[in-house]
Motif scaffolding. Structure first.
Motif, PDB file in Angstrom:
ATOM      1  N   SER A 102      -5.561  10.845  -8.811  1.00 22.17           N
ATOM      2  CA  SER A 102      -6.197   9.947  -7.856  1.00 22.17           C
ATOM      3  C   SER A 102      -7.643  10.431  -7.340  1.00 22.17           C
ATOM      4  O   SER A 102      -8.182   9.624  -6.558  1.00 22.17           O
ATOM      5  CB  SER A 102      -5.107   9.762  -6.700  1.00 22.17           C
ATOM      6  OG  SER A 102      -3.825   9.132  -7.180  1.00 22.17           O
ATOM      7  N   SER A 143      -6.628   4.288  -7.349  1.00 16.65           N
ATOM      8  CA  SER A 143      -5.211   3.937  -7.897  1.00 16.65           C
ATOM      9  C   SER A 143      -5.315   3.167  -8.901  1.00 16.65           C
ATOM     10  O   SER A 143      -6.337   2.675  -9.440  1.00 16.65           O
ATOM     11  CB  SER A 143      -4.725   3.013  -6.761  1.00 16.65           C
ATOM     12  OG  SER A 143      -5.537   1.700  -6.549  1.00 16.65           O
ATOM     13  N   MET A 147      -4.164  -0.891  -4.145  1.00 15.62           N
ATOM     14  CA  MET A 147      -3.807   0.231  -3.035  1.00 15.62           C
ATOM     15  C   MET A 147      -3.653  -0.383  -1.719  1.00 15.62           C
ATOM     16  O   MET A 147      -4.215  -1.182  -1.127  1.00 15.62           O
ATOM     17  CB  MET A 147      -4.749   1.129  -2.908  1.00 15.62           C
ATOM     18  CG  MET A 147      -4.513   2.691  -2.308  1.00 15.62           C
ATOM     19  SD  MET A 147      -5.731   3.836  -2.048  1.00 15.62           S
ATOM     20  CE  MET A 147      -6.768   3.641  -3.810  1.00 15.62           C
ATOM     21  N   HIS A 164       4.414   6.206  -7.242  1.00 18.20           N
ATOM     22  CA  HIS A 164       3.391   5.054  -6.744  1.00 18.20           C
ATOM     23  C   HIS A 164       2.590   5.882  -5.502  1.00 18.20           C
ATOM     24  O   HIS A 164       1.981   4.944  -4.778  1.00 18.20           O
ATOM     25  CB  HIS A 164       4.152   3.907  -5.960  1.00 18.20           C
ATOM     26  CG  HIS A 164       4.520   3.105  -7.017  1.00 18.20           C
ATOM     27  ND1 HIS A 164       3.991   1.998  -7.597  1.00 18.20           N
ATOM     28  CD2 HIS A 164       5.696   3.306  -8.099  1.00 18.20           C
ATOM     29  CE1 HIS A 164       4.814   1.339  -8.668  1.00 18.20           C
ATOM     30  NE2 HIS A 164       5.856   2.196  -8.965  1.00 18.20           N
ATOM     31  N   VAL A 166      -0.621   7.564  -3.753  1.00 16.68           N
ATOM     32  CA  VAL A 166      -1.908   8.064  -4.329  1.00 16.68           C
ATOM     33  C   VAL A 166      -2.298   9.276  -3.397  1.00 16.68           C
ATOM     34  O   VAL A 166      -2.878  10.274  -3.907  1.00 16.68           O
ATOM     35  CB  VAL A 166      -2.727   6.867  -3.900  1.00 16.68           C
ATOM     36  CG1 VAL A 166      -4.449   7.313  -4.044  1.00 16.68           C
ATOM     37  CG2 VAL A 166      -2.451   5.624  -4.748  1.00 16.68           C
ATOM     38  N   GLN A 205      -0.113   2.996  -4.346  1.00 13.83           N
ATOM     39  CA  GLN A 205      -0.426   1.950  -5.442  1.00 13.83           C
ATOM     40  C   GLN A 205       0.843   1.142  -5.848  1.00 13.83           C
ATOM     41  O   GLN A 205       1.990   1.564  -5.786  1.00 13.83           O
ATOM     42  CB  GLN A 205      -0.953   2.776  -6.627  1.00 13.83           C
ATOM     43  CG  GLN A 205      -0.094   3.707  -7.234  1.00 13.83           C
ATOM     44  CD  GLN A 205      -0.684   4.472  -8.328  1.00 13.83           C
ATOM     45  OE1 GLN A 205      -1.969   4.655  -8.254  1.00 13.83           O
ATOM     46  NE2 GLN A 205       0.063   5.263  -9.031  1.00 13.83           N
TER      47      GLN A 205
END
Length: 241
Positions: A102, A143, A147, A164, A166, A205
């Protein structure tokens, strides 16, 4: 340094405007274009050779970083590798942790290093290191998909699938667990969940690149998703840890 995050509908990029002698460091492959008068060099980044090598071997990051230095005022245009959003976070002698995929860019006073997550891996994908972004300056993270920023008050909790995540502030406390145990991963297709507790900010994300890769693999003959053509049924020893 000034910046503008551009792009809509999950196709964000960022224009970083540099005055003379200002710099921005970016991941290899992030550069879209840059103005004349800006010099690009490739080196091991602010963390030094040893730390950069460690990031490559253990944190999943490249050994090298691209540094853009303005010989005269101009802009650098950066974009993430996959469709998604970009967010900026200004650190004032602070620390943010991020998924290794990320990180997009940062100012040179921000040190990019890694931190071991412990024996129980944080991410379902198997990464055992988080990126540690420390110092004073602006950090850009990206992302896959949209995001969302979650602000947690003191003691407020929030659960999210680890794939999920970031990034999150160092002030946020967390632990990981697998809801439903092994059966959840084997039959419910759910991985690990992080339980966060404030205060602080987390960025998540709404898409998961690992899930996309698995779906693509299912459509490839012999990719393991056709019930008999592949050697990997999608569940390994790591899924039971």
């Amino acid at each position: 340094m000034e910046y503008e995050i551009r792009g809509k509908n999950g196709f964000a990029d960022v224009e970083v405007a540099l005055d003379s002698n200002e710099q921005i460091l970016a991941e290899p492959g992030a550069m879209v274009s840059y103005d004349p008068g800006i010099e690009m060099t490739t080196d091991t980044g602010s963390g030094g050779l040893l730390d950069s090598a460690k990031r490559s071997m253990l944190g999943g990051e490249s050994v090298f970083m691209n540094t853009f230095t303005a010989q005269q005022p101009g802009s650098v245009y950066l974009a993430p590798p996959a469709p998604g959003d970009v967010r900026a976070r200004f650190l004032e002698n602070e620390t943010v942790y991020a998924d290794s995929g990320s990180y997009l860019a940062s100012e040179p006073n921000v040190e990019v290093s890694t931190e071991f997550q412990g024996a129980s891996k944080f991410f379902t994908s198997g990464d055992v290191f988080l990126l540690k972004l420390t110092g004073t300056g602006t950090v850009f993270v990206d992302s896959y998909g949209a995001m969302e920023t979650i602000e947690l008050a003191q003691g407020e909790q929030f659960n999210v699938d680890t794939d999920h995540i970031v990034a999150f502030d160092a002030s946020v406390q967390y632990s990981t667990f697998r809801p439903g145990g092994v059966k959840s991963r084997a039959f419910g297709d759910e991985g690990k969940v992080a339980k966060f507790s404030g205060p602080g900010t987390i960025w998540i994300q709404n898409r998961d690149f690992e899930s996309l890769a698995e779906k693509v693999a299912e459509e490839i003959p012999g990719g393991g998703g056709d019930g008999g053509g592949g050697d990997d049924d999608g569940i390994g020893v790591d899924d039971f840890l």
